[in-house]
Scaffold this motif. Structure first.
Motif, PDB file in Angstrom:
ATOM      1  N   PRO C  56       0.858  -1.206   0.000  1.00  0.00           N
ATOM      2  CA  PRO C  56       0.000   0.000   0.000  1.00  0.00           C
ATOM      3  C   PRO C  56       0.884   1.242   0.000  1.00  0.00           C
ATOM      4  O   PRO C  56       1.881   1.299   0.730  1.00  0.00           O
ATOM      5  N   PRO C  57       0.553   2.231  -0.816  1.00  0.00           N
ATOM      6  CA  PRO C  57       1.412   3.406  -0.940  1.00  0.00           C
ATOM      7  C   PRO C  57       1.562   4.161   0.370  1.00  0.00           C
ATOM      8  O   PRO C  57       0.584   4.306   1.131  1.00  0.00           O
ATOM      9  N   ARG C  58       2.785   4.645   0.604  1.00  0.00           N
ATOM     10  CA  ARG C  58       3.015   5.612   1.681  1.00  0.00           C
ATOM     11  C   ARG C  58       3.465   6.896   1.012  1.00  0.00           C
ATOM     12  O   ARG C  58       4.216   6.878   0.037  1.00  0.00           O
ATOM     13  N   LEU C  59       2.980   8.032   1.557  1.00  0.00           N
ATOM     14  CA  LEU C  59       3.194   9.314   0.879  1.00  0.00           C
ATOM     15  C   LEU C  59       4.012  10.238   1.763  1.00  0.00           C
ATOM     16  O   LEU C  59       3.639  10.490   2.917  1.00  0.00           O
ATOM     17  N   PHE C  60       5.115  10.741   1.237  1.00  0.00           N
ATOM     18  CA  PHE C  60       5.991  11.637   1.991  1.00  0.00           C
ATOM     19  C   PHE C  60       6.131  12.939   1.231  1.00  0.00           C
ATOM     20  O   PHE C  60       6.178  12.953  -0.003  1.00  0.00           O
ATOM     21  N   LEU C  61       6.201  14.031   1.988  1.00  0.00           N
ATOM     22  CA  LEU C  61       6.428  15.326   1.343  1.00  0.00           C
ATOM     23  C   LEU C  61       7.548  16.062   2.052  1.00  0.00           C
ATOM     24  O   LEU C  61       7.539  16.216   3.274  1.00  0.00           O
ATOM     25  N   PHE C  62       8.529  16.467   1.281  1.00  0.00           N
ATOM     26  CA  PHE C  62       9.628  17.306   1.758  1.00  0.00           C
ATOM     27  C   PHE C  62       9.427  18.654   1.094  1.00  0.00           C
ATOM     28  O   PHE C  62       9.382  18.737  -0.129  1.00  0.00           O
ATOM     29  N   SER C  63       9.252  19.697   1.865  1.00  0.00           N
ATOM     30  CA  SER C  63       9.133  21.033   1.271  1.00  0.00           C
ATOM     31  C   SER C  63      10.282  21.881   1.800  1.00  0.00           C
ATOM     32  O   SER C  63      10.553  21.861   2.992  1.00  0.00           O
ATOM     33  N   TYR C  64      10.940  22.607   0.918  1.00  0.00           N
ATOM     34  CA  TYR C  64      12.108  23.368   1.379  1.00  0.00           C
ATOM     35  C   TYR C  64      12.312  24.591   0.507  1.00  0.00           C
ATOM     36  O   TYR C  64      11.859  24.672  -0.622  1.00  0.00           O
ATOM     37  N   ASP C  65      12.952  25.567   1.116  1.00  0.00           N
ATOM     38  CA  ASP C  65      13.499  26.673   0.335  1.00  0.00           C
ATOM     39  C   ASP C  65      14.846  27.010   0.957  1.00  0.00           C
ATOM     40  O   ASP C  65      15.329  26.279   1.826  1.00  0.00           O
ATOM     41  N   GLN C  66      15.451  28.131   0.551  1.00  0.00           N
ATOM     42  CA  GLN C  66      16.810  28.394   1.017  1.00  0.00           C
ATOM     43  C   GLN C  66      16.876  28.655   2.507  1.00  0.00           C
ATOM     44  O   GLN C  66      17.949  28.600   3.110  1.00  0.00           O
ATOM     45  N   THR C  67      15.717  28.905   3.126  1.00  0.00           N
ATOM     46  CA  THR C  67      15.744  29.252   4.542  1.00  0.00           C
ATOM     47  C   THR C  67      15.356  28.099   5.461  1.00  0.00           C
ATOM     48  O   THR C  67      15.671  28.133   6.644  1.00  0.00           O
ATOM     49  N   GLY C  68      14.682  27.094   4.972  1.00  0.00           N
ATOM     50  CA  GLY C  68      14.317  26.008   5.883  1.00  0.00           C
ATOM     51  C   GLY C  68      13.628  24.880   5.142  1.00  0.00           C
ATOM     52  O   GLY C  68      13.568  24.863   3.925  1.00  0.00           O
ATOM     53  N   TYR C  69      13.079  23.937   5.927  1.00  0.00           N
ATOM     54  CA  TYR C  69      12.403  22.825   5.261  1.00  0.00           C
ATOM     55  C   TYR C  69      11.354  22.259   6.196  1.00  0.00           C
ATOM     56  O   TYR C  69      11.332  22.566   7.400  1.00  0.00           O
ATOM     57  N   GLU C  70      10.535  21.422   5.667  1.00  0.00           N
ATOM     58  CA  GLU C  70       9.460  20.778   6.405  1.00  0.00           C
ATOM     59  C   GLU C  70       9.326  19.373   5.828  1.00  0.00           C
ATOM     60  O   GLU C  70       9.462  19.187   4.626  1.00  0.00           O
ATOM     61  N   GLU C  71       9.051  18.402   6.685  1.00  0.00           N
ATOM     62  CA  GLU C  71       9.095  17.009   6.240  1.00  0.00           C
ATOM     63  C   GLU C  71       7.997  16.239   6.936  1.00  0.00           C
ATOM     64  O   GLU C  71       7.844  16.336   8.151  1.00  0.00           O
ATOM     65  N   ALA C  72       7.223  15.449   6.231  1.00  0.00           N
ATOM     66  CA  ALA C  72       6.151  14.702   6.889  1.00  0.00           C
ATOM     67  C   ALA C  72       5.669  13.548   6.033  1.00  0.00           C
ATOM     68  O   ALA C  72       5.821  13.547   4.816  1.00  0.00           O
ATOM     69  N   GLU C  73       5.118  12.559   6.724  1.00  0.00           N
ATOM     70  CA  GLU C  73       4.402  11.517   6.011  1.00  0.00           C
ATOM     71  C   GLU C  73       2.911  11.834   6.112  1.00  0.00           C
ATOM     72  O   GLU C  73       2.433  12.260   7.152  1.00  0.00           O
ATOM     73  N   TYR C  74       2.199  11.595   5.014  1.00  0.00           N
ATOM     74  CA  TYR C  74       0.773  11.915   5.003  1.00  0.00           C
ATOM     75  C   TYR C  74      -0.044  10.647   4.870  1.00  0.00           C
ATOM     76  O   TYR C  74       0.258   9.793   4.044  1.00  0.00           O
ATOM     77  N   ARG C  75      -1.112  10.569   5.676  1.00  0.00           N
ATOM     78  CA  ARG C  75      -2.019   9.428   5.576  1.00  0.00           C
ATOM     79  C   ARG C  75      -2.888   9.523   4.339  1.00  0.00           C
ATOM     80  O   ARG C  75      -3.300   8.535   3.775  1.00  0.00           O
ATOM     81  N   SER C  76      -3.183  10.794   3.948  1.00  0.00           N
ATOM     82  CA  SER C  76      -4.095  10.952   2.807  1.00  0.00           C
ATOM     83  C   SER C  76      -3.445  11.788   1.712  1.00  0.00           C
ATOM     84  O   SER C  76      -2.739  12.773   1.985  1.00  0.00           O
ATOM     85  N   TYR C  77      -3.732  11.408   0.499  1.00  0.00           N
ATOM     86  CA  TYR C  77      -3.170  12.104  -0.647  1.00  0.00           C
ATOM     87  C   TYR C  77      -3.728  13.522  -0.742  1.00  0.00           C
ATOM     88  O   TYR C  77      -3.031  14.458  -1.117  1.00  0.00           O
ATOM     89  N   ASP C  78      -4.978  13.690  -0.347  1.00  0.00           N
ATOM     90  CA  ASP C  78      -5.579  15.017  -0.428  1.00  0.00           C
ATOM     91  C   ASP C  78      -4.855  16.004   0.465  1.00  0.00           C
ATOM     92  O   ASP C  78      -4.568  17.129   0.067  1.00  0.00           O
ATOM     93  N   GLU C  79      -4.589  15.551   1.684  1.00  0.00           N
ATOM     94  CA  GLU C  79      -3.838  16.419   2.599  1.00  0.00           C
ATOM     95  C   GLU C  79      -2.507  16.816   2.000  1.00  0.00           C
ATOM     96  O   GLU C  79      -2.106  17.983   2.022  1.00  0.00           O
ATOM     97  N   LEU C  80      -1.801  15.815   1.466  1.00  0.00           N
ATOM     98  CA  LEU C  80      -0.497  16.093   0.876  1.00  0.00           C
ATOM     99  C   LEU C  80      -0.629  17.105  -0.242  1.00  0.00           C
ATOM    100  O   LEU C  80       0.116  18.103  -0.308  1.00  0.00           O
ATOM    101  N   LEU C  81      -1.616  16.883  -1.108  1.00  0.00           N
ATOM    102  CA  LEU C  81      -1.783  17.748  -2.267  1.00  0.00           C
ATOM    103  C   LEU C  81      -2.089  19.179  -1.832  1.00  0.00           C
ATOM    104  O   LEU C  81      -1.564  20.148  -2.384  1.00  0.00           O
ATOM    105  N   GLN C  82      -2.941  19.275  -0.799  1.00  0.00           N
ATOM    106  CA  GLN C  82      -3.299  20.595  -0.313  1.00  0.00           C
ATOM    107  C   GLN C  82      -2.079  21.338   0.232  1.00  0.00           C
ATOM    108  O   GLN C  82      -1.828  22.496  -0.101  1.00  0.00           O
ATOM    109  N   ARG C  83      -1.275  20.593   1.044  1.00  0.00           N
ATOM    110  CA  ARG C  83      -0.068  21.188   1.619  1.00  0.00           C
ATOM    111  C   ARG C  83       0.909  21.595   0.507  1.00  0.00           C
ATOM    112  O   ARG C  83       1.487  22.681   0.554  1.00  0.00           O
ATOM    113  N   PHE C  84       1.032  20.720  -0.484  1.00  0.00           N
ATOM    114  CA  PHE C  84       1.940  20.985  -1.608  1.00  0.00           C
ATOM    115  C   PHE C  84       1.504  22.228  -2.376  1.00  0.00           C
ATOM    116  O   PHE C  84       2.305  23.112  -2.684  1.00  0.00           O
TER     117      PHE C  84
END
Ligand SMILES: [Mg+2]
Ligand SMILES: [Mg+2]
Ligand SMILES: [Mg+2]
Ligand SMILES: [Mg+2]
Ligand SMILES: [Mg+2]
Ligand SMILES: [Mg+2]
Ligand SMILES: [Mg+2]
Ligand SMILES: [Mg+2]
Ligand SMILES: [Mg+2]
Ligand SMILES: [Mg+2]
Ligand SMILES: [Mg+2]
Ligand SMILES: [Mg+2]
Ligand SMILES: [Mg+2]
Ligand SMILES: [Mg+2]
Ligand SMILES: [Mg+2]
Ligand SMILES: [Mg+2]
Ligand SMILES: [Mg+2]
Ligand SMILES: [Mg+2]
Ligand SMILES: [Mg+2]
Ligand SMILES: [Mg+2]
Ligand SMILES: [Mg+2]
Ligand SMILES: [Mg+2]
Ligand SMILES: [Mg+2]
Ligand SMILES: [Mg+2]
Ligand SMILES: [Mg+2]
Ligand SMILES: [Mg+2]
Ligand SMILES: [Mg+2]
Ligand SMILES: [Mg+2]
Ligand SMILES: [Mg+2]
Ligand SMILES: [Mg+2]
Ligand SMILES: [Mg+2]
Lengths: 397, 397, 397, 397, 397
Positions: C56-84
């Motif tokens: 079963p797929p597991r979904l991870f999102l790493f978001s970053y820019d030159q000043t910092g980053y954020e990292e999380a696993e998401y249970r739902s694709y919608d949440e991930l997409l919204q955050r992205f």
């Protein structure tokens, strides 16, 4: 340490008890390469990570123009840099040996505007021959210097060369190298190197590395012939095959060194004349011939080793043949004789239990000429066998 | 020495006891090459360093035009040069044999405007076939002349050719060569060579070198067939395998000679028509066919040698098989017989120690037909075995 | 599940007991591939058909820019997409592991404008390394991640990467991978990845996959050496050959992985600068060097395995030789002795049946020194044989 | 001799007892080629030198247009030439068979404006397939016609074709060839050949030569299968290996014939449409497919022969194995039995020399059941051995 | 026969008892190909000559547009043609199976404007994969459909496809094929095939043929593994080698099928976008990946088979080794024992003929412990041998 004209008489490295260090470096070369390669797994590109037993860097500066030259080893990089920068009209060869000081390597990288990936290639020490154009028509040239060691292995070291407007910057990880003939040519009164741009010095270094492929190959060739003689004259052993396969590995390795060398020179010859002027290309074309010759030689040795393995296998089979011949001849002679002897060792009785004579039961035994006749028959059988084997050529090897 | 029209009747070299010298040069060819190669390690590019046993140069000049020709050997280079320069309207072939005089080589280099790297290639004597364009549409052509020696090795010598506006300048290291047919063609009344530019002479020399590949290959082919017959008719020996592997080496070496020859001609055919005019390219295209044929032949011999090795290995195995058959047949016949004999050699007693008869203890021994019966049984066993082996075809080879 | 800055301290996967799942997936990898391949026969192109044991797929999102980053696993694709989508100014790495949900895969395909054939390649999991340009200068990169398992087989998994204007979207079928060092580099304070466009992250992922080829190859190399030592020191067995041939298969397989990798990078380097800017090409050029090195290594191991087989075959022959020597020596010593014994076991009679003495019939038997003499003769024969074999070197191994 | 419409019914060559001549030519083909090749060494390019056993030329002329045709053999070249020149509006096939008249060959060369190098290629008879454009868009095509002879060798002959504005001029060295189907097609009422330019006839000849590669290959294929069956069903002999290696040589030779054929057609397809119009290229493209198929077949046979050698070697080893099994089984059964028999053939004395009984010395001999018991033990040993070997599968082949 | 919507439910061929016919065709496939090839020798190009056992043609028409489809088998070509021509706005797949009617083939050729050479390729049935552009941007595509038969051979049939403005015309020689999944996709409600130009149907057919390479290869792979297990667990036999070499032939044959397939697709991808639009090229690029994978697989199996032969040869040698060990152990134990027994079977006389005792003649025989001592010695010898062999590891396999 500052060196003036007097230093020019100093042919070898000035101060270091580096023979031991060099030997140590050499022994662990392969493990070091592997170790370096493994440490680099997953690392940020451009990470400078010398192997654990990298030697502390020694810094040499050769400065020359058409009228003279100056040569010295420097204890400090700052001194060297200052001396180098104080003579902008001269040409220079900055010759760094040993990578054991990351901070220094980074300083050189920044001062001479090298890309971190290039410096990583230098320190990694496992880069195959290549040429890269960078900056303002500068070249980054990697060559691999070879040596056939007493342990019958090819030892190869990396020579990394960067050209600049008025200098050549070279890196290698051992204190000793095969470049002394170039140094000597600079020291000698008149030299093309002093007359031409730094690129010519880069060529001269590349050429001398290529030249050193021949003693390496000659040593391998001699060794192959020695093995061939051992098989033909002596006897083949499992240990011998292991040595043949070792030399095969060496040749395979040499080929992997020399093919990229040819490709490098070919690529260099195709560069624009602004990067490599035609007057220098003439010289690299000569290098190209040398590289092709080295490849030819390595292919030829490859065939020789494969013949050697055929010869070994055949010899092994031959020896089995000989063992079998000994067995067969001894068996063929004595087994029939033993049968005859066994025949007359039978106990068939002449006298019937109830009296009377069994005239048919082994009358030979009672013949006065029985024994001599049997001996003669036996001699005839043995002789016949010997003649048969002689005629079959089993006594010849 | 000056030579006029009278010299035109002189077919061979005029004066020299060079047969011995040539043989000596030939024997040490390989060592000389290695030696030259090793001496050159680290040397300044363009260093002229003939091998220790290089012959003193002999200088020949052929001058011709459409109406006639003149041919002579010259004791001094100055005389030759003067004669050459005094006939600017004629065409000339300056034919230098032997490199043993560095000063002379350098003079020729300067007079004919050759590059030091080219002269190094000439004297080095180990350059593979190549073509270079230099100067004013001049060509530098290297060919390798082959010969299959009595010692069953390919002897190859380098023929270096430089073209000029009205001359061909050639170098080789032996006094004798395979070019006499070209000389004879110039001497003959009408010849294309006299009608065409010097490049045609360069072609004719290249062509005749290629032509001589065929006798070399034919000799190798004959030798392979001879070896094949030896294996099929006689018996294979370790010495024979060594000879097979030697001829394999020769073929590998020949391939390394002929492939560059093809590449050279191909490159030449791709040169601009100003450098090689179409009327000459037609002839080089014919050469190209010859080079391809020679390559085909060498590939074919390569396969033949590989078959030869298969045949040898199989023969070796075959002979082992035969040895084993002899052993097995003799064992299979006599071991059972010996057992029977041994059986009736047992001492089981008919008479009980305490008196009475052991009727079951070997009654056969007391049977009046015992011995003949056993002999018959033995004959039957032996005959049965022989029939068995005959049926299995073990008596056929 | 939403993850803020606190999630940034979480180095491994957040929640899953996936070690077991991963092992299961791994064991059946090969069957799964075959199964997937077979199911796809005749199917409509672009059919998404994950293998039966896809995780079963597991979904991870790493978001970053030159000043910092954020990292999380998401249970739902919608949440991930919204955050992205809520952070268009940042760069993102959407990291999908496991293909077991076709509906989700199709949603991602549509949301990120992937071609069904591309998604089929992702899920098929047997695509060799390749690069495709699609859409608006976007790249589709396939790499194969390798691992040398405890069962001495190469396990390879597919890493599929899609680039977008401000993101990298990656797919793989296992929860664990070799990309952690890249994640760690993003987490670390300063990283090139944060400074550069998403293509640099794609490069970093490709580079780390290539880096992991070295431990795989090193494990194979160690194993080859181990096998070599076993043959030289111990004895070869049929089982050993099976292992040699297994490692040969692995090497062949590795070569088939790494050659497309090189071709992929070469193709990438030839893309227009608008697709891959020069500043990124510098890094892929470094990757190219690595791929060539990996190929060199695999070729070298190939040769080593072929030598290993030669060594094995020779050892087998050697052992036969030894067996034959034992047989021959024992036969050669005792068969003649047995003959002599048999000779004097014959029963030729001294006394004639009708009275009188057969003086010629085995007089040795009645000689007072007969037996000792025969014993001495036997000892001499045995000793002679032993000396003969010793001289032939049969006692040495 | 003049031939009108009546001659059109004449299917074969008109007058010659050439079967014998042809066979003779065929037998000495190879020596002739070698001889021709050797004679040519050092010769002026373009020298016409037919081999010693070249047949006297026979001259055939086929003249046709869309409405009819005329066919005849001519005794004199002048007659043929006159007839040819008197019909400028028709198309002609001048078909020369045999090269044994140099003067005639030179006349043809001059009349049809061929280059001496081309005529040399024709007569040399060892030119590989090639195409040359010359003169005014004329073509010179060389093909090699093959035949698998009863002596299991490939016989190949050269077919040289020159095209002209309204004719095709062809040369071959034998009187018989594989081109009769083309002649028949011209003779038949409607034929493409009559509708199209002479180049189409050149195509038709090339195509029919290519077509004849298939029977040659089929014969080789049949022979390979026959050899395979011999090995599997019968027994391998040294003579058999020699035959396998002979067929391998044939295949290698065939490959060397067919590869240039493909290259020739490829080169022809790349010629400008003015030289070879598109409507003809369509047909040569079909030829290209055929050439590729022939190459495929030859590669496939190459693999088959290599498998055959494996099979042979394995069979050889198998037979050795069988020989050894026979030896081992007989030895294993009878050697222990012989030992038992020998044991009870010992002479340990029951009675002490000084009187008294040695009760321990071979009491078995005096046991009334001694002999039967020993016979039973022997039977048990032999039976045990037989069971052991049966279980090991040694009785199965 | 006319077929309306009701025919659409008919999944298989409508009327023919063709299973038997198909099997027959299949069995004689190879001979038929050879026969066809041989008949064609010397024939006019474009001759239509089906093999003797060609099946009578069956004609199928699939007509479809985005809204529906119609499917039927037609007894007469005229009916089919009329139906086809009556629906110019729809797309059609004319599916011809069997070539046994030359007149029909010629009608189709003329109606659909095919070149006779193309029709010859269709009927010849031995054309390797290729693509040709002809007419007005029409394509002629040849694929080869494979199947691994129960007789462990690859059966391959030719699928010939011609595209037209609104139709695809396909030919094959069997009634059954691997294209049913494509038919099913047309029948299903929504299909890309109905949405796109006929070229897409040509792609779909090509793709499904490629897809069917995988089951073929998988069957070969399974068979290789089975053979491997037989060698490792059981014993190798000559029959087994024959099977290995057969599978090797299959793989060689498969490679020859799949390499042209890749070349075909590559050539197709390079065609101008007017001939193959980019939207279709995307799909053929996917096919290209599949072809490369199939090639990879076939290369991998090639290596496996070569390993299998090594394993077989080694096993053969191993078994010989075992045979020799049995022989050697039995000989080594019993030959010395037999010697001892023979020793004490000698008849050296204790009593001198003339009276008196030979005390040195075999006193052991008269010792009361003689026999037991000798038995003990024999047991010691046998035990020693056993220990020796155990230590050498001869009892382990
Ligand atoms: Mg060193
Ligand atoms: Mg070193
Ligand atoms: Mg890295
Ligand atoms: Mg890196
Ligand atoms: Mg080093
Ligand atoms: Mg040179
Ligand atoms: Mg010479
Ligand atoms: Mg010489
Ligand atoms: Mg040099
Ligand atoms: Mg040099
Ligand atoms: Mg020489
Ligand atoms: Mg020619
Ligand atoms: Mg995994
Ligand atoms: Mg996995
Ligand atoms: Mg599909
Ligand atoms: Mg697909
Ligand atoms: Mg996976
Ligand atoms: Mg790098
Ligand atoms: Mg003939
Ligand atoms: Mg002939
Ligand atoms: Mg010539
Ligand atoms: Mg010639
Ligand atoms: Mg001929
Ligand atoms: Mg079928
Ligand atoms: Mg079929
Ligand atoms: Mg034809
Ligand atoms: Mg044809
Ligand atoms: Mg065709
Ligand atoms: Mg084509
Ligand atoms: Mg078929
Ligand atoms: Mg795909």
């Amino acid at each position: 340490m500052m060196a003036g004209a007097s230093a020019a008489t100093m042919p070898g490295p000035a101060t270091a008890p580096d023979d031991v260090a060099d030997a140590a470096a050499s022994v662990t070369d392969r493990d070091a390469t592997r170790q370096a390669r493994m440490q680099g797994v997953g690392a940020r590109p451009g990470t400078l990570r010398p192997s654990a037993n990298a030697l502390p860097p020694r810094l040499f500066l050769f400065s020359y123009d058409q009228t003279g030259y100056e040569e010295a080893e420097y204890r400090s990089y700052d001194e060297l840099l200052q001396r180098f920068r104080s003579q902008p009209e001269r040409r220079h060869w900055i010759d760094v040996r040993g990578y054991g000081d990351v901070a220094l390597m980074e300083r050189i990288m920044l001062d001479f505007e090298l890309h971190p990936l290039q410096m990583e290639d230098v320190i990694g020490d496992y880069q195959r021959a290549k040429v890269e154009v960078f900056g303002d028509n500068r070249l980054f040239l990697v060559s691999r210097m070879t040596e056939f060691t007493a342990r019958l292995e090819i030892d190869d070291d990396q020579l990394s060369i960067f050209t600049g407007p008025n200098y050549v910057l070279s890196f290698q990880d051992d204190y000793e190298d095969c470049l002394d003939s170039v140094r000597q040519r600079i020291r000698s009164g008149f030299s093309q190197i002093k007359q031409r741009p730094p690129l010519y010095l880069a060529y001269a270094l590349t050429d001398v590395v290529l030249d050193h492929y021949y003693p390496t190959m000659a040593a391998i060739g001699d060794y192959i012939e020695e093995l061939e003689n051992i098989i033909i004259r002596d006897r083949a052993s499992k240990r011998l095959l292991a040595r043949i396969l070792q030399i095969k590995k060496d040749i395979v390795r040499f080929r992997r060194l020399v093919y990229p060398e040819r490709d490098k020179i070919l690529e260099l010859l195709r560069l624009h004349d602004e990067v490599v002027p035609e007057e220098i290309k003439v010289f690299f074309r000569d290098c190209y011939d040398h590289a092709i010759q080295a490849m030819d030689l390595s292919e030829s040795y490859r065939e020789s080793v494969s013949s050697l393995i055929d010869l070994y296998m055949s010899d092994q089979s031959n020896r089995m043949n000989e063992v079998m011949k000994v067995l067969t001849m001894i068996s063929a002679i004595f087994i029939p004789l033993s049968f005859v002897a066994g025949l007359y060792g039978m106990n068939f009785a002449r006298e019937r239990p109830g009296g009377g004579i069994n005239h048919l039961n082994m009358p030979e035994l009672y013949n006065p000429w029985g024994y001599p006749t049997v001996l003669l028959i036996m001699a005839a059988i043995a002789g016949g066998m010997l003649i048969y084997f002689f005629r079959k050529g089993w006594f010849r090897n």
